[in-house]
Design a protein around this motif. Structure first.
Motif, mmCIF file in Angstrom:
data_model
loop_
_atom_site.group_PDB
_atom_site.id
_atom_site.type_symbol
_atom_site.label_atom_id
_atom_site.label_comp_id
_atom_site.label_asym_id
_atom_site.label_seq_id
_atom_site.Cartn_x
_atom_site.Cartn_y
_atom_site.Cartn_z
ATOM 1 N N SER A 13 0.851 -1.194 0.000
ATOM 2 C CA SER A 13 0.000 0.000 0.000
ATOM 3 C C SER A 13 0.888 1.246 0.000
ATOM 4 O O SER A 13 2.060 1.179 0.354
ATOM 5 C CB SER A 13 -0.895 -0.012 1.235
ATOM 6 O OG SER A 13 -0.111 0.202 2.388
ATOM 7 N N PRO A 14 0.328 2.368 -0.388
ATOM 8 C CA PRO A 14 1.123 3.612 -0.356
ATOM 9 C C PRO A 14 1.682 3.904 1.038
ATOM 10 O O PRO A 14 2.801 4.390 1.166
ATOM 11 C CB PRO A 14 0.132 4.682 -0.785
ATOM 12 C CG PRO A 14 -0.874 3.950 -1.625
ATOM 13 C CD PRO A 14 -0.970 2.585 -1.024
ATOM 14 N N GLN A 15 0.932 3.570 2.075
ATOM 15 C CA GLN A 15 1.422 3.804 3.438
ATOM 16 C C GLN A 15 2.625 2.908 3.737
ATOM 17 O O GLN A 15 3.611 3.357 4.305
ATOM 18 C CB GLN A 15 0.314 3.557 4.449
ATOM 19 C CG GLN A 15 0.756 3.815 5.883
ATOM 20 C CD GLN A 15 -0.339 3.527 6.890
ATOM 21 O OE1 GLN A 15 -1.470 3.222 6.521
ATOM 22 N NE2 GLN A 15 0.004 3.622 8.160
ATOM 23 N N GLN A 16 2.538 1.618 3.329
ATOM 24 C CA GLN A 16 3.653 0.698 3.546
ATOM 25 C C GLN A 16 4.885 1.164 2.769
ATOM 26 O O GLN A 16 6.012 1.114 3.271
ATOM 27 C CB GLN A 16 3.279 -0.720 3.112
ATOM 28 C CG GLN A 16 2.277 -1.403 4.022
ATOM 29 C CD GLN A 16 1.825 -2.738 3.440
ATOM 30 O OE1 GLN A 16 1.693 -2.885 2.225
ATOM 31 N NE2 GLN A 16 1.575 -3.691 4.321
ATOM 32 N N LEU A 17 4.674 1.614 1.550
ATOM 33 C CA LEU A 17 5.798 2.100 0.738
ATOM 34 C C LEU A 17 6.419 3.342 1.363
ATOM 35 O O LEU A 17 7.643 3.486 1.388
ATOM 36 C CB LEU A 17 5.328 2.394 -0.682
ATOM 37 C CG LEU A 17 4.928 1.166 -1.503
ATOM 38 C CD1 LEU A 17 4.368 1.604 -2.857
ATOM 39 C CD2 LEU A 17 6.103 0.236 -1.686
ATOM 40 N N ALA A 18 5.588 4.224 1.888
ATOM 41 C CA ALA A 18 6.101 5.437 2.532
ATOM 42 C C ALA A 18 6.913 5.081 3.776
ATOM 43 O O ALA A 18 7.983 5.648 4.020
ATOM 44 C CB ALA A 18 4.947 6.371 2.887
ATOM 45 N N GLU A 19 6.405 4.119 4.553
ATOM 46 C CA GLU A 19 7.138 3.689 5.743
ATOM 47 C C GLU A 19 8.468 3.037 5.362
ATOM 48 O O GLU A 19 9.496 3.289 5.981
ATOM 49 C CB GLU A 19 6.293 2.715 6.563
ATOM 50 C CG GLU A 19 5.113 3.370 7.258
ATOM 51 C CD GLU A 19 4.187 2.355 7.920
ATOM 52 O OE1 GLU A 19 4.493 1.140 7.882
ATOM 53 O OE2 GLU A 19 3.154 2.788 8.466
ATOM 54 N N ARG A 20 8.425 2.208 4.323
ATOM 55 C CA ARG A 20 9.658 1.549 3.866
ATOM 56 C C ARG A 20 10.667 2.585 3.369
ATOM 57 O O ARG A 20 11.849 2.515 3.669
ATOM 58 C CB ARG A 20 9.330 0.555 2.750
ATOM 59 C CG ARG A 20 10.535 -0.222 2.301
ATOM 60 C CD ARG A 20 10.173 -1.348 1.376
ATOM 61 N NE ARG A 20 11.386 -2.040 0.977
ATOM 62 C CZ ARG A 20 11.572 -2.581 -0.189
ATOM 63 N NH1 ARG A 20 10.609 -2.559 -1.088
ATOM 64 N NH2 ARG A 20 12.698 -3.191 -0.479
ATOM 65 N N TYR A 21 10.188 3.559 2.616
ATOM 66 C CA TYR A 21 11.065 4.624 2.126
ATOM 67 C C TYR A 21 11.663 5.410 3.292
ATOM 68 O O TYR A 21 12.854 5.725 3.301
ATOM 69 C CB TYR A 21 10.293 5.553 1.192
ATOM 70 C CG TYR A 21 11.140 6.677 0.654
ATOM 71 C CD1 TYR A 21 12.047 6.461 -0.375
ATOM 72 C CD2 TYR A 21 11.047 7.951 1.206
ATOM 73 C CE1 TYR A 21 12.837 7.495 -0.859
ATOM 74 C CE2 TYR A 21 11.842 8.980 0.737
ATOM 75 C CZ TYR A 21 12.735 8.754 -0.298
ATOM 76 O OH TYR A 21 13.516 9.762 -0.760
ATOM 77 N N ALA A 22 10.852 5.715 4.300
ATOM 78 C CA ALA A 22 11.337 6.454 5.465
ATOM 79 C C ALA A 22 12.393 5.632 6.209
ATOM 80 O O ALA A 22 13.417 6.178 6.654
ATOM 81 C CB ALA A 22 10.178 6.802 6.388
ATOM 82 N N ASP A 23 12.165 4.319 6.331
ATOM 83 C CA ASP A 23 13.162 3.452 6.981
ATOM 84 C C ASP A 23 14.476 3.437 6.202
ATOM 85 O O ASP A 23 15.560 3.523 6.785
ATOM 86 C CB ASP A 23 12.634 2.020 7.108
ATOM 87 C CG ASP A 23 11.577 1.867 8.185
ATOM 88 O OD1 ASP A 23 11.453 2.782 9.025
ATOM 89 O OD2 ASP A 23 10.881 0.830 8.179
ATOM 90 N N LEU A 24 14.361 3.314 4.889
ATOM 91 C CA LEU A 24 15.574 3.311 4.056
ATOM 92 C C LEU A 24 16.317 4.643 4.153
ATOM 93 O O LEU A 24 17.550 4.675 4.247
ATOM 94 C CB LEU A 24 15.216 3.009 2.597
ATOM 95 C CG LEU A 24 14.783 1.579 2.300
ATOM 96 C CD1 LEU A 24 14.288 1.471 0.862
ATOM 97 C CD2 LEU A 24 15.927 0.617 2.536
ATOM 98 N N ALA A 25 15.566 5.742 4.141
ATOM 99 C CA ALA A 25 16.191 7.062 4.248
ATOM 100 C C ALA A 25 16.882 7.220 5.608
ATOM 101 O O ALA A 25 17.996 7.743 5.689
ATOM 102 C CB ALA A 25 15.148 8.156 4.045
#
Length: 138
Positions: A13-25
């Motif tokens: 989901s967009p929320q999961q992708l945003a969380e994953r992106y934030a973790d990677l960043a």
């Protein structure tokens, strides 16, 4: 539907992708911070190492000077003392050690010229210091 084929958009989901992106960043930022910290620490250690090498060189010269003074007795401006058997033995030992040192340095020079493992094993700049010290001696 958050799922598509591998050629399609990312899964989740967009929320999961945003969380994953934030973790990677955040992980990337932390890795960069740690890298900068290591580089700063290494630079500080290099400076300390250079300072300690200079101090070590100064102390070796001072030590050598004091050792020679003790073995060779007073200088030309002072009246010579009666040398004992022990002083004579120490002078002879000093001469032998100086000759061994000269031979070892000649060997290291030859190894360095040939690119041998003996010269490669010396600490960076240590052989240069020894060779320079030898050249400075009368």
């Amino acid at each position: 539907g958050g799922r598509q084929g591998w050629r399609g958009e990312s899964r989740g989901s967009p929320q999961q992708l945003a969380e994953r992106y934030a973790d990677l960043a955040a992980s990337h930022s932390e890795a960069l911070r740690q890298r900068e910290e290591r580089e700063w620490h290494n630079a500080r250690l290099r400076q300390e190492n250079a300072r300690l090498r200079l101090e070590n060189r100064r102390l070796r010269r001072e030590n050598r000077c004091l050792f020679r003074q003790a073995l060779l007795g007073p200088g030309p401006d002072k009246p010579p003392a009666e040398p004992g058997e022990e002083a004579e033995a120490l002078r002879a030992q000093l001469g032998q050690l100086q000759e061994k040192h000269r031979r070892a340095l000649r060997h290291l020079r030859r190894c360095r010229a040939a690119g041998g493992p003996e010269a490669a094993g010396a600490e960076d700049g240590e052989l240069d210091e020894l060779l320079l010290d030898e050249d400075e001696q009368p």
